[in-house]
Design an enzyme around this catalytic site. Structure first.
Site, mmCIF file in Angstrom:
data_model
loop_
_atom_site.group_PDB
_atom_site.id
_atom_site.type_symbol
_atom_site.label_atom_id
_atom_site.label_comp_id
_atom_site.label_asym_id
_atom_site.label_seq_id
_atom_site.Cartn_x
_atom_site.Cartn_y
_atom_site.Cartn_z
ATOM 1 N N ASP A 25 -2.762 -1.332 -2.789
ATOM 2 C CA ASP A 25 -3.023 0.002 -2.281
ATOM 3 C C ASP A 25 -1.800 0.403 -1.434
ATOM 4 O O ASP A 25 -1.441 -0.326 -0.493
ATOM 5 C CB ASP A 25 -4.291 -0.043 -1.404
ATOM 6 C CG ASP A 25 -4.652 1.320 -0.830
ATOM 7 O OD1 ASP A 25 -3.825 2.256 -0.896
ATOM 8 O OD2 ASP A 25 -5.770 1.429 -0.297
ATOM 9 N N GLU A 62 22.801 -12.397 9.289
ATOM 10 C CA GLU A 62 22.193 -13.533 8.601
ATOM 11 C C GLU A 62 22.387 -13.361 7.091
ATOM 12 O O GLU A 62 21.657 -13.923 6.292
ATOM 13 C CB GLU A 62 20.737 -13.741 8.998
ATOM 14 C CG GLU A 62 19.839 -12.545 8.919
ATOM 15 C CD GLU A 62 18.434 -12.848 9.451
ATOM 16 O OE1 GLU A 62 17.792 -13.770 8.942
ATOM 17 O OE2 GLU A 62 17.992 -12.135 10.375
ATOM 18 N N CYS A 88 17.666 -12.399 13.385
ATOM 19 C CA CYS A 88 17.846 -10.980 13.739
ATOM 20 C C CYS A 88 18.409 -10.784 15.143
ATOM 21 O O CYS A 88 18.749 -9.663 15.536
ATOM 22 C CB CYS A 88 16.518 -10.240 13.606
ATOM 23 S SG CYS A 88 15.791 -10.414 11.977
ATOM 24 N N THR A 135 8.761 -4.998 3.478
ATOM 25 C CA THR A 135 9.500 -4.753 4.739
ATOM 26 C C THR A 135 11.014 -4.832 4.544
ATOM 27 O O THR A 135 11.761 -4.748 5.517
ATOM 28 C CB THR A 135 9.083 -5.764 5.837
ATOM 29 O OG1 THR A 135 9.622 -7.062 5.524
ATOM 30 C CG2 THR A 135 7.571 -5.885 5.955
ATOM 31 N N HIS A 178 13.280 -4.742 18.302
ATOM 32 C CA HIS A 178 13.648 -5.155 16.939
ATOM 33 C C HIS A 178 12.463 -4.778 16.049
ATOM 34 O O HIS A 178 11.316 -5.037 16.404
ATOM 35 C CB HIS A 178 13.907 -6.664 16.911
ATOM 36 C CG HIS A 178 13.935 -7.227 15.527
ATOM 37 N ND1 HIS A 178 14.717 -6.684 14.533
ATOM 38 C CD2 HIS A 178 13.245 -8.250 14.954
ATOM 39 C CE1 HIS A 178 14.516 -7.369 13.419
ATOM 40 N NE2 HIS A 178 13.636 -8.316 13.648
ATOM 41 N N LYS A 219 1.811 -4.013 17.520
ATOM 42 C CA LYS A 219 0.953 -5.150 17.883
ATOM 43 C C LYS A 219 1.545 -5.906 19.072
ATOM 44 O O LYS A 219 0.827 -6.317 19.971
ATOM 45 C CB LYS A 219 0.807 -6.108 16.701
ATOM 46 C CG LYS A 219 -0.139 -5.579 15.653
ATOM 47 C CD LYS A 219 -0.205 -6.554 14.490
ATOM 48 C CE LYS A 219 -1.097 -6.014 13.411
ATOM 49 N NZ LYS A 219 -2.094 -6.923 12.942
ATOM 50 N N ASN A 276 13.669 -3.132 7.265
ATOM 51 C CA ASN A 276 14.207 -4.133 8.189
ATOM 52 C C ASN A 276 15.666 -4.411 7.841
ATOM 53 O O ASN A 276 15.968 -4.839 6.730
ATOM 54 C CB ASN A 276 13.383 -5.430 8.090
ATOM 55 C CG ASN A 276 13.760 -6.438 9.173
ATOM 56 O OD1 ASN A 276 14.643 -6.185 9.996
ATOM 57 N ND2 ASN A 276 13.090 -7.577 9.165
ATOM 58 N N SER A 303 14.167 -14.930 14.692
ATOM 59 C CA SER A 303 13.335 -16.093 14.387
ATOM 60 C C SER A 303 14.088 -17.368 14.684
ATOM 61 O O SER A 303 15.310 -17.422 14.692
ATOM 62 C CB SER A 303 12.896 -16.037 12.931
ATOM 63 O OG SER A 303 12.011 -14.950 12.778
HETATM 64 N N1 COA Z 1 -5.219 0.409 3.876
HETATM 65 C C1 COA Z 1 -4.775 0.289 5.155
HETATM 66 N N2 COA Z 1 -4.409 -0.903 5.716
HETATM 67 C C2 COA Z 1 -4.466 -2.000 4.938
HETATM 68 C C3 COA Z 1 -4.908 -1.946 3.601
HETATM 69 C C4 COA Z 1 -5.281 -0.665 3.065
HETATM 70 N N3 COA Z 1 -5.716 -0.530 1.805
HETATM 71 N N4 COA Z 1 -4.863 -3.202 3.088
HETATM 72 C C5 COA Z 1 -4.404 -4.014 4.077
HETATM 73 N N5 COA Z 1 -4.186 -3.286 5.191
HETATM 74 C C6 COA Z 1 -3.661 -3.745 6.475
HETATM 75 C C7 COA Z 1 -4.258 -5.061 6.949
HETATM 76 O O1 COA Z 1 -5.519 -4.872 7.561
HETATM 77 C C8 COA Z 1 -3.191 -5.540 7.889
HETATM 78 O O2 COA Z 1 -3.297 -4.857 9.105
HETATM 79 P P1 COA Z 1 -3.723 -5.643 10.445
HETATM 80 O O3 COA Z 1 -2.747 -6.771 10.569
HETATM 81 O O4 COA Z 1 -3.571 -4.619 11.503
HETATM 82 O O5 COA Z 1 -5.111 -6.111 10.208
HETATM 83 C C9 COA Z 1 -1.904 -5.057 7.246
HETATM 84 O O6 COA Z 1 -2.283 -4.047 6.321
HETATM 85 C C10 COA Z 1 -1.168 -6.141 6.472
HETATM 86 O O7 COA Z 1 -2.070 -6.780 5.630
HETATM 87 P P2 COA Z 1 -2.031 -8.356 5.463
HETATM 88 O O8 COA Z 1 -3.079 -8.751 4.499
HETATM 89 O O9 COA Z 1 -1.990 -9.027 6.778
HETATM 90 O O10 COA Z 1 -0.617 -8.466 4.745
HETATM 91 P P3 COA Z 1 0.136 -9.718 4.154
HETATM 92 O O11 COA Z 1 -0.496 -10.988 4.580
HETATM 93 O O12 COA Z 1 0.337 -9.469 2.702
HETATM 94 O O13 COA Z 1 1.582 -9.560 4.832
HETATM 95 C C11 COA Z 1 2.933 -10.085 6.762
HETATM 96 C C12 COA Z 1 1.754 -9.264 6.224
HETATM 97 C C13 COA Z 1 3.227 -9.637 8.177
HETATM 98 C C14 COA Z 1 2.585 -11.566 6.759
HETATM 99 C C15 COA Z 1 4.155 -9.841 5.842
HETATM 100 O O14 COA Z 1 4.413 -8.468 5.747
HETATM 101 C C16 COA Z 1 5.412 -10.542 6.324
HETATM 102 O O15 COA Z 1 5.581 -11.737 6.176
HETATM 103 N N6 COA Z 1 6.337 -9.768 6.864
HETATM 104 C C17 COA Z 1 7.603 -10.276 7.363
HETATM 105 C C18 COA Z 1 7.453 -10.723 8.800
HETATM 106 C C19 COA Z 1 8.798 -10.907 9.408
HETATM 107 O O16 COA Z 1 9.703 -10.201 9.076
HETATM 108 N N7 COA Z 1 8.890 -11.866 10.329
HETATM 109 C C20 COA Z 1 10.159 -12.337 10.852
HETATM 110 C C21 COA Z 1 10.900 -11.421 11.673
HETATM 111 S S1 COA Z 1 10.279 -11.182 13.256
#
Ligand code: COA
Length: 372
Positions: A37, A89, A121, A164, A246, A255, A291, A321
């Site tokens: 979605d 990086e 980063c 991202t 960042h 968050k 990002n 990280s």
């Molecule tokens: N409508 C609206 N929101 C939705 C949705 C929909 N149909 N489906 C999912 N969501 C929301 C979820 O509820 C969640 O929000 P919440 O965390 O506030 O509850 C968000 O979308 C993400 O969903 P989630 O299932 O947690 O996603 P994921 O597990 O596939 O991936 C991360 C999320 C963060 C793990 C992933 O994007 C990631 O690894 N990002 C990189 C992180 C990073 O860069 N870290 C290092 C640098 S600091």
């Protein structure tokens, strides 16, 4: 400049230049490919578009363009640059620093310290701090530093981090604080962790996304607590013109800031209000770019500084990280109000080509073939 002039008020950002790559993908197009979605990416993660590089384009090209733009707006000559340091990086060699490729393109050689900094980063911030401290130490004499944060953030296909992705570069000349003075006092925090890393020889990072959010929150809480000290947190943060983070993806910032607010004992409404007023408006360029790792924070800072009156203060929270973080304080100088560097982003956004899901698949196949 004399040693006496090396005081806090005399050192900071003299010029800024930014550069984005020529392609972009709306996250809705990626959602089609991954059967998601689109609201998960737009509302759940807060993402909008990701900058993408064609196969023959990357961290060096963006760094060179950002540097040219920063140098073009600077009132100094190239022979006053005594240090070029690149935080990245997206290194292209285990030995030769990325700064050497950039220096070559710029025609920068001679009595110049040239090197690369790596700390995920956070690398761009470490580079900036080193340049600042080099100037403050007096070792720089009359020379200025060219600091560049440049990165291409690509994940493995279907990795949760894929929506991202992004790319971009920010170049900053550290010299007189025409745009902003940087406070020599900053607030670092680090803890060894495996939240996001890329083993030697692997093309894409390994990410424990949820753990990286926990690490980022811990770092933010500690850095902001150190910044506030014994003062009243609400007053101290409300007085700032902007709070920059960042931006791995915008929802992560929200968050983390709600967590910082909780640690100060605030209710949701207060933390959310400060987020909406002081943080969210500085992530407009990040939303259109995705990002850009080392460049993400400095893109947000560049957006926040554009239009500020001299004397207004902002803070910048850097996270990399591994993990290392640092909170910096900047005070706007006389040239912040004009915000001339915003033109870089505006022209790059105007001229870039939007690709669709099929174009993205083709691009990734070409890049994967090139890195095989
Ligand atoms: N409508 C609206 N929101 C939705 C949705 C929909 N149909 N489906 C999912 N969501 C929301 C979820 O509820 C969640 O929000 P919440 O965390 O506030 O509850 C968000 O979308 C993400 O969903 P989630 O299932 O947690 O996603 P994921 O597990 O596939 O991936 C991360 C999320 C963060 C793990 C992933 O994007 C990631 O690894 N990002 C990189 C992180 C990073 O860069 N870290 C290092 C640098 S600091």
């Amino acid at each position: 400049m004399t040693a006496d002039a090396n005081t806090f008020d005399s050192i900071g950002l003299a010029s800024i230049g930014l550069s984005l790559p020529p392609l972009a993908l709306p996250v809705e197009e990626l959602a089609k490919l991954r059967g998601q979605d689109p609201k998960k990416y737009t509302l759940g993660l807060g993402c909008q578009e990701m900058s993408l590089c064609p196969a023959d384009f990357g961290a060096v090209e963006m760094a060179v363009e950002a540097a040219r733009r920063a140098l073009g707006r600077w009132d100094g000559e190239l022979d006053r640059i005594g240090m070029i340091v690149v935080g990245t990086e997206s290194a292209i060699d285990m030995s030769r620093p990325l700064s050497a490729w950039v220096a070559d393109e710029l025609g920068l050689r001679g009595a110049v310290r040239s090197y690369e900094v790596k700390h995920a980063c956070y690398g761009g911030t470490v580079a900036l701090r080193q340049a600042l401290e080099w100037k403050l130490s007096g070792a720089a004499g009359d020379k200025a530093a060219l600091v560049i944060a440049t990165d291409v953030a690509l994940y493995a296909l279907s990795d949760p981090g894929e929506p991202t992705q992004g790319a971009g570069a920010v170049a900053m000349i550290v010299d007189q604080p025409h745009i902003a003075a940087i406070d020599p006092i900053s607030h670092p925090w680090s803890e060894p962790a495996f939240d996001f890393w890329r083993p030697v020889g692997e093309s894409f990072p390994r990410v424990d996304g949820k753990f990286s959010l926990d690490c980022y929150k811990t770092a933010a809480e500690n850095c902001f607590k150190a910044f506030v000290g014994d003062d009243n947190a609400e007053r101290k943060l409300s007085e700032l013109a902007a709070i920059c983070f960042h931006v791995p993806f915008p929802k992560m910032v929200k968050k983390a800031f709600l967590h910082v607010g909780e640690s100060f004992g605030w209710d949701f409404e207060l933390a959310n209000e400060i987020f909406s007023q002081k943080i969210d408006p500085n992530m407009g360029w990040n939303r259109q770019c995705g990002n850009a790792y080392t460049a993400s924070l400095w893109m947000s800072v560049a957006e926040a500084l554009a239009g500020l009156e001299g004397g207004q203060q902002i803070v910048a929270f850097s996270y990399g990280s591994g993990f290392g973080a640092e909170l910096l304080t900047l005070t706007a100088g006389p040239e912040a109000a004009a915000g001339t560097w915003a033109a870089d982003i505006e022209s790059d956004l105007d001229s870039r080509t939007h690709i669709d899901a099929a174009g993205y698949e083709e691009l990734r196949n070409v890049r994967l073939a090139a890195s095989a």
